[in-house]
Write a protein that holds these residues in place. Structure first.
Motif, PDB file in Angstrom:
ATOM      1  N   ARG A 124      24.507 -21.947  30.874  1.00 54.70           N
ATOM      2  CA  ARG A 124      25.658 -21.737  29.992  1.00 54.70           C
ATOM      3  C   ARG A 124      25.266 -21.895  28.531  1.00 54.70           C
ATOM      4  O   ARG A 124      25.723 -21.143  27.675  1.00 54.70           O
ATOM      5  N   TRP A 125      24.433 -22.885  28.220  1.00 54.48           N
ATOM      6  CA  TRP A 125      23.995 -23.102  26.850  1.00 54.48           C
ATOM      7  C   TRP A 125      23.189 -21.910  26.352  1.00 54.48           C
ATOM      8  O   TRP A 125      23.401 -21.422  25.249  1.00 54.48           O
ATOM      9  N   THR A 146      22.723 -16.818  23.164  1.00 55.23           N
ATOM     10  CA  THR A 146      22.378 -15.401  23.072  1.00 55.23           C
ATOM     11  C   THR A 146      23.594 -14.567  22.695  1.00 55.23           C
ATOM     12  O   THR A 146      23.458 -13.591  21.954  1.00 55.23           O
ATOM     13  N   LEU A 147      24.769 -14.944  23.174  1.00 58.66           N
ATOM     14  CA  LEU A 147      25.968 -14.204  22.789  1.00 58.66           C
ATOM     15  C   LEU A 147      26.275 -14.388  21.309  1.00 58.66           C
ATOM     16  O   LEU A 147      26.669 -13.433  20.631  1.00 58.66           O
ATOM     17  N   ARG A 148      26.101 -15.614  20.791  1.00 57.90           N
ATOM     18  CA  ARG A 148      26.305 -15.837  19.352  1.00 57.90           C
ATOM     19  C   ARG A 148      25.271 -15.091  18.539  1.00 57.90           C
ATOM     20  O   ARG A 148      25.579 -14.520  17.498  1.00 57.90           O
ATOM     21  N   TRP A 149      24.015 -15.062  18.997  1.00 57.57           N
ATOM     22  CA  TRP A 149      22.970 -14.345  18.273  1.00 57.57           C
ATOM     23  C   TRP A 149      23.276 -12.850  18.268  1.00 57.57           C
ATOM     24  O   TRP A 149      23.118 -12.179  17.253  1.00 57.57           O
ATOM     25  N   ALA A 153      26.227 -11.443  18.519  1.00 59.47           N
ATOM     26  CA  ALA A 153      27.386 -11.191  17.680  1.00 59.47           C
ATOM     27  C   ALA A 153      27.001 -11.181  16.194  1.00 59.47           C
ATOM     28  O   ALA A 153      27.550 -10.399  15.412  1.00 59.47           O
ATOM     29  N   ARG A 154      26.054 -12.004  15.805  1.00 59.40           N
ATOM     30  CA  ARG A 154      25.603 -12.027  14.406  1.00 59.40           C
ATOM     31  C   ARG A 154      24.758 -10.809  14.050  1.00 59.40           C
ATOM     32  O   ARG A 154      24.750 -10.392  12.906  1.00 59.40           O
ATOM     33  N   HIS A 155      24.054 -10.247  15.012  1.00 57.83           N
ATOM     34  CA  HIS A 155      23.132  -9.171  14.723  1.00 57.83           C
ATOM     35  C   HIS A 155      23.671  -7.789  15.102  1.00 57.83           C
ATOM     36  O   HIS A 155      22.941  -6.818  15.054  1.00 57.83           O
ATOM     37  N   ASP A 156      24.902  -7.705  15.480  1.00 56.82           N
ATOM     38  CA  ASP A 156      25.496  -6.378  15.777  1.00 56.82           C
ATOM     39  C   ASP A 156      26.240  -5.834  14.598  1.00 56.82           C
ATOM     40  O   ASP A 156      26.642  -6.395  13.710  1.00 56.82           O
TER      41      ASP A 156
END
Length: 88
Positions: A74-75, A80-83, A85-88
């Protein structure tokens, strides 16, 4: 039975016994100790018995350490989801 498999069996039995003890921190200190001893033991099993037996032992270790693996997954997924979201 090789020494590495005997030690892996003892590790699994110890993990089960430690899970039965009461703990204030939800067994996280014990889980860290099991991980620290289990990883070198897994390498020893693979070195002595081959990768297929090592995979079976790794699956057994994953069943003993299922909650730390679930929290780690989960961590990692959250990071990876936050990364992403920042790079899209």
């Amino acid at each position: 039975m090789t020494l590495s498999l005997a030690l892996a069996c003892l590790w699994a039995i110890l993990g089960g016994l430690l899970a039965m003890l009461p703990s204030r921190d939800n067994h996280w200190r014990l889980a860290y100790a099991l991980i620290a001893t289990g990883l070198p033991l897994l390498v020893y099993v693979v070195w002595q018995n081959g990768p297929l037996v090592g995979l079976v032992v790794a699956l057994g270790a994953a069943s003993v350490l299922r909650w730390p693996l679930r929290h780690g997954w989960r961590w990692l997924r959250g990071r990876t989801l936050r990364w992403k979201a920042r790079h899209d």
